[in-house]
Structure formats: C-alpha cells, structure tokens
Design a protein around this motif. Sequence first.
Motif, PDB file in Angstrom:
ATOM      1  N   TYR A 301      14.764 -36.987 -42.800  1.00 36.91           N
ATOM      2  CA  TYR A 301      14.296 -36.964 -41.413  1.00 36.91           C
ATOM      3  C   TYR A 301      15.291 -36.067 -40.681  1.00 36.91           C
ATOM      4  CZ  TYR A 301      13.133 -38.966 -36.765  1.00 36.91           C
ATOM      5  OH  TYR A 301      12.796 -39.158 -35.455  1.00 36.91           O
ATOM      6  N   ARG A 302      14.848 -34.832 -40.386  1.00 33.81           N
ATOM      7  CA  ARG A 302      15.733 -33.874 -39.697  1.00 33.81           C
ATOM      8  C   ARG A 302      15.771 -34.231 -38.212  1.00 33.81           C
ATOM      9  NH1 ARG A 302      12.962 -29.857 -43.166  1.00 33.81           N
ATOM     10  NH2 ARG A 302      14.528 -28.681 -44.327  1.00 33.81           N
ATOM     11  N   THR A 303      16.947 -34.560 -37.704  1.00 37.43           N
ATOM     12  CA  THR A 303      16.985 -35.077 -36.330  1.00 37.43           C
ATOM     13  C   THR A 303      17.300 -34.020 -35.269  1.00 37.43           C
ATOM     14  OG1 THR A 303      19.253 -35.764 -36.786  1.00 37.43           O
ATOM     15  CG2 THR A 303      17.541 -37.434 -37.026  1.00 37.43           C
ATOM     16  N   ILE A 337      17.758 -40.945 -42.721  1.00 39.41           N
ATOM     17  CA  ILE A 337      17.979 -40.168 -41.493  1.00 39.41           C
ATOM     18  C   ILE A 337      19.158 -39.234 -41.724  1.00 39.41           C
ATOM     19  CG2 ILE A 337      18.474 -40.246 -39.027  1.00 39.41           C
ATOM     20  CD1 ILE A 337      17.021 -42.830 -38.839  1.00 39.41           C
ATOM     21  N   ARG A 338      18.888 -37.958 -41.618  1.00 40.65           N
ATOM     22  CA  ARG A 338      19.965 -36.979 -41.766  1.00 40.65           C
ATOM     23  C   ARG A 338      20.594 -36.779 -40.390  1.00 40.65           C
ATOM     24  NH1 ARG A 338      19.470 -31.091 -43.179  1.00 40.65           N
ATOM     25  NH2 ARG A 338      18.351 -30.844 -41.249  1.00 40.65           N
ATOM     26  N   THR A 339      21.909 -36.959 -40.323  1.00 44.21           N
ATOM     27  CA  THR A 339      22.565 -36.821 -39.020  1.00 44.21           C
ATOM     28  C   THR A 339      22.525 -35.345 -38.595  1.00 44.21           C
ATOM     29  OG1 THR A 339      24.743 -36.662 -40.051  1.00 44.21           O
ATOM     30  CG2 THR A 339      24.036 -38.858 -39.343  1.00 44.21           C
ATOM     31  N   ILE A 457      20.071 -33.199 -52.875  1.00 48.89           N
ATOM     32  CA  ILE A 457      20.468 -31.792 -53.013  1.00 48.89           C
ATOM     33  C   ILE A 457      19.705 -30.944 -52.001  1.00 48.89           C
ATOM     34  CG2 ILE A 457      20.786 -29.879 -54.636  1.00 48.89           C
ATOM     35  CD1 ILE A 457      20.460 -31.907 -56.930  1.00 48.89           C
ATOM     36  N   GLY A 458      20.462 -30.277 -51.137  1.00 50.02           N
ATOM     37  CA  GLY A 458      19.852 -29.402 -50.117  1.00 50.02           C
ATOM     38  C   GLY A 458      19.840 -27.982 -50.650  1.00 50.02           C
ATOM     39  N   THR A 459      18.816 -27.675 -51.451  1.00 52.73           N
ATOM     40  CA  THR A 459      18.817 -26.358 -52.098  1.00 52.73           C
ATOM     41  C   THR A 459      18.628 -25.195 -51.127  1.00 52.73           C
ATOM     42  OG1 THR A 459      16.543 -26.856 -52.647  1.00 52.73           O
ATOM     43  CG2 THR A 459      18.140 -26.966 -54.442  1.00 52.73           C
ATOM     44  N   ASN A 460      18.005 -25.450 -49.969  1.00 54.84           N
ATOM     45  CA  ASN A 460      17.824 -24.337 -49.019  1.00 54.84           C
ATOM     46  C   ASN A 460      19.184 -23.717 -48.715  1.00 54.84           C
ATOM     47  OD1 ASN A 460      15.287 -25.393 -49.007  1.00 54.84           O
ATOM     48  ND2 ASN A 460      15.355 -26.191 -46.925  1.00 54.84           N
ATOM     49  N   ASP A 461      20.174 -24.596 -48.520  1.00 53.06           N
ATOM     50  CA  ASP A 461      21.520 -24.102 -48.247  1.00 53.06           C
ATOM     51  C   ASP A 461      22.326 -23.853 -49.521  1.00 53.06           C
ATOM     52  OD1 ASP A 461      21.871 -23.780 -45.440  1.00 53.06           O
ATOM     53  OD2 ASP A 461      21.564 -25.928 -45.253  1.00 53.06           O
ATOM     54  N   LEU A 462      22.170 -24.731 -50.512  1.00 50.52           N
ATOM     55  CA  LEU A 462      22.970 -24.574 -51.734  1.00 50.52           C
ATOM     56  C   LEU A 462      22.732 -23.186 -52.358  1.00 50.52           C
ATOM     57  CD1 LEU A 462      24.956 -25.959 -53.682  1.00 50.52           C
ATOM     58  CD2 LEU A 462      22.994 -26.708 -55.019  1.00 50.52           C
ATOM     59  N   ASP A 470      22.211 -14.847 -47.167  1.00 53.52           N
ATOM     60  CA  ASP A 470      21.773 -15.457 -45.911  1.00 53.52           C
ATOM     61  C   ASP A 470      20.291 -15.836 -46.029  1.00 53.52           C
ATOM     62  OD1 ASP A 470      20.782 -15.894 -43.341  1.00 53.52           O
ATOM     63  OD2 ASP A 470      22.124 -14.420 -42.431  1.00 53.52           O
ATOM     64  N   ARG A 471      20.006 -17.122 -45.857  1.00 57.68           N
ATOM     65  CA  ARG A 471      18.629 -17.578 -46.084  1.00 57.68           C
ATOM     66  C   ARG A 471      17.629 -17.066 -45.052  1.00 57.68           C
ATOM     67  NH1 ARG A 471      19.171 -24.141 -44.810  1.00 57.68           N
ATOM     68  NH2 ARG A 471      17.131 -24.172 -43.839  1.00 57.68           N
ATOM     69  N   THR A 472      18.137 -16.490 -43.939  1.00 54.60           N
ATOM     70  CA  THR A 472      17.202 -16.010 -42.912  1.00 54.60           C
ATOM     71  C   THR A 472      17.061 -14.481 -42.903  1.00 54.60           C
ATOM     72  OG1 THR A 472      18.953 -15.892 -41.267  1.00 54.60           O
ATOM     73  CG2 THR A 472      17.718 -17.956 -41.383  1.00 54.60           C
TER      74      THR A 472
HETATM   75  C1  PEP Z   1      18.531 -27.841 -47.310  1.00 57.59           C
HETATM   76  O1  PEP Z   1      19.494 -27.172 -46.953  1.00 57.59           O
HETATM   77  O2  PEP Z   1      18.011 -27.746 -48.448  1.00 57.59           O
HETATM   78  C2  PEP Z   1      17.895 -28.803 -46.388  1.00 57.59           C
HETATM   79  C3  PEP Z   1      16.932 -29.605 -46.787  1.00 57.59           C
HETATM   80  O3  PEP Z   1      18.311 -28.831 -45.105  1.00 57.59           O
HETATM   81  P1  PEP Z   1      17.934 -27.734 -43.991  1.00 57.59           P
HETATM   82  O4  PEP Z   1      16.796 -26.908 -44.505  1.00 57.59           O
HETATM   83  O5  PEP Z   1      17.573 -28.532 -42.781  1.00 57.59           O
HETATM   84  O6  PEP Z   1      19.202 -26.965 -43.829  1.00 57.59           O
END
Ligand code: PEP
Length: 586
Positions: A301-303, A337-339, A457-462, A470-472
């Motif tokens: 849950y992204r807050t 809940i993700r802070t 595991i937050g792969t978007n950032d990992l 840079d993911r963007t």
């Molecule tokens: C992630 O980094 O994989 C993740 C789920 O968090 P967010 O995309 O919100 O950074």
Amino acid sequence: MKANEIILRGIPAAPGIKVGKTYLLGGEELAVNKRSIAEGEIPLEVSRFEDALIKTRKEILELQDKVSKGMGTEHAEIFDAHLLVLEDRMLIEEVISRVKKEKIAIDYAFSQVLKRYAEVFTKVEDEYLKERISDINDVGRRILRNLLGRKRKGLEELKDSVIVVAHDISPSDTAAMYHKNVIGFVTDIGGKTSHTAIMAKSLEIPAVVGLETATVQIKDDDTVVLDGNSGLVIVNPKQETLNKYERKQEKIEDLGKIFITLKDLVPVTLDGKQVELAANIELPQEIPSVKEHGVHGIGLYRTEFFYMNRKDLPTEEEQFQSYKYVAEEMKPYPVIIRTLDLGGDKFLSQPQIPRDMTPFLGWRAIRFCLARPDIFKTQLRAILRASKYGNLKIMYPMISGVEELKQAQALLEESKKELHAKKVAYKDDIDIGVMIEVPSAALTCDILSKEAKFFSIGTNDLIQYSLAVDRTNEKVAYLYEPLHPAVLRLIKNIIDAGHKAGIWVGMCGEMSSEPSFALLLLGLGLDEFSMPPSAVSKIKHIIRSVTTKQAEEIAYQALNLSEGKEVEKFTKEQLHKILPKFYPKA
Ligand code: PEP
Ligand code: MG
C-alpha cells in the motif's frame, strides 16, 4: 491514399489492448479577439463575468458530486482546488480592473490575465504551485467557454467508443470518462505514477502516457491500436498490424474467460505448493477492484498519494481513518502498509524536499523519514491505531543497512509509547518488514533478517540501483533489464537468506506480474507476489499450470545464462512450452 503507419512509444500506464478511433481532447482553440467597449458598457461586462463565475461554480459542484459518488471523495477533493481558483480575488480584480482601465471586453481581459498567470506559474520551482497551472487552465477554459457562450466539445457528449488523446488529462476530464465511452487514453506527459496512470488503472482501461508528441502526431478520428501492455500506440495501422493485434486480443479474451474461473481458486502449483498473490494499491478506493479480482491481501500500500494535491500534511486522524478502512475491508487478509516514500521522482510541495542533484540517490524514503520524525511518527501512530482493526503489517522502504532499520524501529517504539501514554489501543506485536530495493540491503539480508518478519523485494528500484540505470530516463531504458544475471543473483540471495532465517520473502516490484518472470521467480522460491489487482489472475493461471520441480529447473538453468536477453528468451520459451495456447514462441 492510405496514410502511413506510425509507431509511437510511450510509457505503459495501464494494461490492455484496444483498437479504435481517436478523440483529440482539449484541442479546441478558445482564441478571443480584442474588442473595445464604451464606458457605459463596463457594468454589463462585469455582470457577464459574475454570471460566468456562478455558472462555472455550478458546473464544478455538479462534477464534484458525480465523481464523489462514482469514484470516492478522495478523487473529488481535487475540485476543491478548482473552486478556490473561482474565489481568487486577485485574479477577479485584475480582470475587472483591466476592463475598466483599458475599456476592453471582459472575455478578452480574462484571456489575457489567464495567459499571464500561466506564464508566471510555469516558471515557479514549487511543485504544488506548478500543479496549480493545470487547475487554473482547466477552470479558466470553463469560465471562458461560459463567457463566450460556447458549448464544450466535451467527453460528455460522446456517442461512440473512442480512445482519448490529450496533452494531459485533467481531473474533470477523468470524471467525465467514468461510465462513458472512453475505451483507453494516451497522453503527451505523465509517468507510471502520475495521477492519470493511477486513474486509468482504477478505471481498468488501457493507457499509454509520456508520448511527448501524441497530440501533434495523432489527429481526430484516426484509427489507432493502443497497446497498454508494451506502451505502444500505432497510428493508421496496416492490415497486417491489425491482424496481429486481433490475434493478441483474442488470446487476451480467451485468457479472460479462464481467469474468471480462477477467481476463487488458490494459487497452488500442480504438486501442491501454495504461494501468496497480493495487490499493490495506491488509494483505498481500489479495494472494490481488489475484491472483484478475488485477491486475498495487499502486498504494497503506497502511502505517498496521501500527500499529493494538497497544501497541508495529512493528519494522524485522517491517515488512521484510511488505514482502518483498508484493514477492515481486507480482514482477515494481510495489508502491508509501506511507510512514506517521498523523493526520487515523487516530489511534493508538502513536505518541502529540496531537489538533489541525483534524486534517486538522495534524500528519499526512509532517509527523509528518519530526518523528519515528526512526519514519520504521525504516520506510524496512525498505522498502529488502525492495526486493531485488521491484519496490518508495516514495511520500510529503501533500507540500505541494519542501522536504518534499527533507527526506524526505535521511532516505532516511541510512537507506541506515545499512544500508550494516551491510553490509545494498538497492536503491540505488529509485523515489521523491509523492502529490499538497495543492493547493500540485498547483500546483507542475513543481517537484516534478524530484525524483520518478512522481506519484500522492490525490483523497480533494485534494478535501477544495481545496474546504475535511472528508472525514469528513457535514453537508458534499454539497460533496465529485470533478468540481468546481477539482478537474478541478488534476488536469489535475498530469497535464500530470508528462508535460512525462517522468514517469508515477497516481491512488490512490477517484475512479479510479468508471466515468464513469475515462472522463474516461483522456481527461485518466492513466497509472495504482489502486483496490480488486475494482473493477479494471469499469474495465478501460470502458478496453477506448473510443478515446483519444473519451475526450479527453469530457475537453475536461467541462473547459468550470461545475458539478460538470453534469460528472457529462455523463460519465454519455457512458458510457451507450458501454456502453448496462450504464450507465443519467443
Ligand atoms: C519498487 O521499488 O519495486 C517498489 C515497489 O516501490 P516503488 O515503485 O514505489 O519505488
Ligand atoms: Mg521502490
């Protein structure tokens, strides 16, 4: 002569494929010619302005009501900002004073003031003020239309199903899309986490955003293929392309029929190994969709979205009410809940975070929260209070080492003491998890596992941190490889370390919802897969079609390959072998 096929690449914001005619939104020119007036006409012009403001106010209140009923009050709050523009004395007085001084018609004076506001706001640094440009433009166009007595060429009047093309989609346009014949949309601007992307997901229509020049390259009534899965928009598609997409759509429909039958079944492999499938949500309004898709639990849950579109900080009570609602609705299933994860690409005006040179490596997420215990503890107290109403868990983002985890835990203990002193009830033994999304955390999971009940595991950032991509940034997007051997080794290390310590390991990055990747992750031993609710059935279908042994063999072989592209090809081939009817040859 038939126009040439053009392929536009953007950011896939919401999944699905649609073929349809386009509808260019907001393209109408509200050009106003200068018209001089006589002194005696001034009162009439001023009263025309007042009438237009009243009419506009009525329109906005009606829209707000419609959105509130259809999508929940949180979406409708955006219109409060619109109503404030209507009450902006400075703007109103400037327009009237120009009419009086320059003896010009009110519509011309208003259009000029609007232009000046837009110029000033474009230059400001503050994110909140920047966001206000679209509010002012949206309301301004409405007022101008009412002044000119023009009816809006709007979504409200659509008869046929269309794919909307716009520079950006304003909140009021999104409102009109609700229950209308909009089958998808594409925009020039926006990213995966922009308001439009979130809206598209909750409306469950495909969307591609960030196309930059869509409104220039696409005309009204063009035929387009909108591929929300891969972020493609194909303008004037050739027959061959249409045929290809027709086949893809048929497959999606066939899968859809199977998915319906899976709704109430558990995600279990052919040999009886059960995993958890959970949903990623951004807003409490997504709960009905989570239930509709038969998802048992929220894995992320992204807050941050609490802090968007507002000037003040959310209070403890306000957050408590939302968390309590989600906890109660999902009970007995877990809600993680993700802070707060501000910074990176999520900059808001409140709290003010200065922009770093490299925002993703800067003052972000837990780093920000540890430096601002006032903000962090307000959220922690709200979660703790809500924990009495369901199965809540807390997860910290962007932990880079055990010191940060310990500091966060100390603040959690302080928050508990504060509640205790006020005799407020909370669950003392609430589970604490760590997002593993920084390579240093991935490599020290054995240490972190002593202090946590689970990992996600937050792969978007990992991926971005381990591959230095840079993911963007679309220029280096080709290097952003989820199946790069380095990423796979890190994932394996995290899962193994978690299991050795006896804790479960999940994944809430986008990677877990990709069919062939999920197969591999299952083989690596992942316990929980968290994803957008609409993707859950797709992954459940795969899990229910393999044995653990098959998946482990795939993972073993994948780990021995040396390039990400090879791994991708290999996993796709394996998925094709398992479900040949639904997944094509790589
Ligand atoms: C992630 O980094 O994989 C993740 C789920 O968090 P967010 O995309 O919100 O950074
Ligand atoms: Mg992250």
